[in-house]
Design a protein around this motif. Structure first.
Motif, PDB file in Angstrom:
ATOM      1  N   PHE A  45       0.788  -1.148  -0.055  1.00  0.00           N
ATOM      2  CA  PHE A  45       0.027   0.168   0.058  1.00  0.00           C
ATOM      3  C   PHE A  45       0.650   1.385   0.147  1.00  0.00           C
ATOM      4  O   PHE A  45       2.053   1.282   0.533  1.00  0.00           O
ATOM      5  CB  PHE A  45      -0.786   0.098   1.357  1.00  0.00           C
ATOM      6  N   LYS A  46       0.539   2.304  -0.733  1.00  0.00           N
ATOM      7  CA  LYS A  46       1.008   3.566  -0.530  1.00  0.00           C
ATOM      8  C   LYS A  46       0.570   4.254   0.869  1.00  0.00           C
ATOM      9  O   LYS A  46      -0.581   4.287   1.041  1.00  0.00           O
ATOM     10  CB  LYS A  46       0.651   4.377  -1.611  1.00  0.00           C
ATOM     11  N   LYS A  47       1.411   4.847   1.500  1.00  0.00           N
ATOM     12  CA  LYS A  47       1.120   5.323   3.014  1.00  0.00           C
ATOM     13  C   LYS A  47       1.253   6.900   2.736  1.00  0.00           C
ATOM     14  O   LYS A  47       2.288   7.524   2.115  1.00  0.00           O
ATOM     15  CB  LYS A  47       2.102   5.069   3.977  1.00  0.00           C
ATOM     16  N   PHE A  48       0.231   7.602   2.925  1.00  0.00           N
ATOM     17  CA  PHE A  48       0.180   9.001   2.872  1.00  0.00           C
ATOM     18  C   PHE A  48       0.543   9.724   3.976  1.00  0.00           C
ATOM     19  O   PHE A  48       0.771   9.286   5.373  1.00  0.00           O
ATOM     20  CB  PHE A  48      -1.283   9.357   2.601  1.00  0.00           C
ATOM     21  N   LYS A  49       0.992  11.007   4.005  1.00  0.00           N
ATOM     22  CA  LYS A  49       1.406  11.856   5.076  1.00  0.00           C
ATOM     23  C   LYS A  49       0.334  11.812   6.243  1.00  0.00           C
ATOM     24  O   LYS A  49       0.628  11.730   7.621  1.00  0.00           O
ATOM     25  CB  LYS A  49       1.714  13.479   4.837  1.00  0.00           C
TER      26      LYS A  49
END
Length: 109
Positions: A45-49
Motif C-alpha cells: 500500500f502507499k502510505k500518505f502523510k
C-alpha cells in the motif's frame, strides 16, 4: 477501512480500491495486500502523510466471481500482524489451522 469497486465498461475487469484509515492501521509502518487474485504475492500500500494507506488493483473477472484477501501489516518495531477489513462481503477460514480468516470481495452483490 473501505473497499470500492469500479467496473470497466469494455473489459471484464474491476478496479478495486482498498483504503485503510490511520486509526484502523493500528500504528502500522507498512501494509501489504495479500490476495488470491495474484497468488498471494504481497502488494504494498502507499502510505500518505496523514497516516492513511491506499492501493488500487485492476482485477480480472474472468473465471471468478470474487476473491479472498488479507492485509499483512508491520508494526513500527518490525512485528507482523494481520488486519481484516470491517467491510468485506464475508469471511472464510484461511485453511491454515490457526483459526485465522480471509476477507472476501464479490464482484456482484
Amino acid at each position: 477501512m473501505s473497499i470500492k469497486k469500479q467496473f470497466l465498461k469494455n473489459k471484464p475487469i474491476v478496479k478495486v480500491t482498498f483504503e485503510i484509515s490511520k486509526e484502523m492501521a493500528n500504528n502500522a509502518s507498512t501494509i501489504n495486500l495479500l490476495s488470491e487474485h495474484n497468488e498471494w504475492q504481497p502488494i504494498e500500500f502507499k502510505k500518505f502523510k496523514n497516516g492513511k494507506f491506499k492501493i488500487a488493483e485492476n482485477i480480472s473477472m474472468e473465471d471468478r466471481e470474487g476473491f479472498q484477501f488479507i492485509y499483512q501489516a508491520t508494526s513500527e518495531t518490525g512485528e507482523p500482524f494481520t488486519l481484516l477489513p470491517d467491510d468485506a462481503y464475508s469471511y472464510v477460514d484461511n485453511g491454515m489451522n490457526d483459526g485465522g480468516k480471509n476477507a472476501v470481495v464479490v464482484f456482484v452483490d
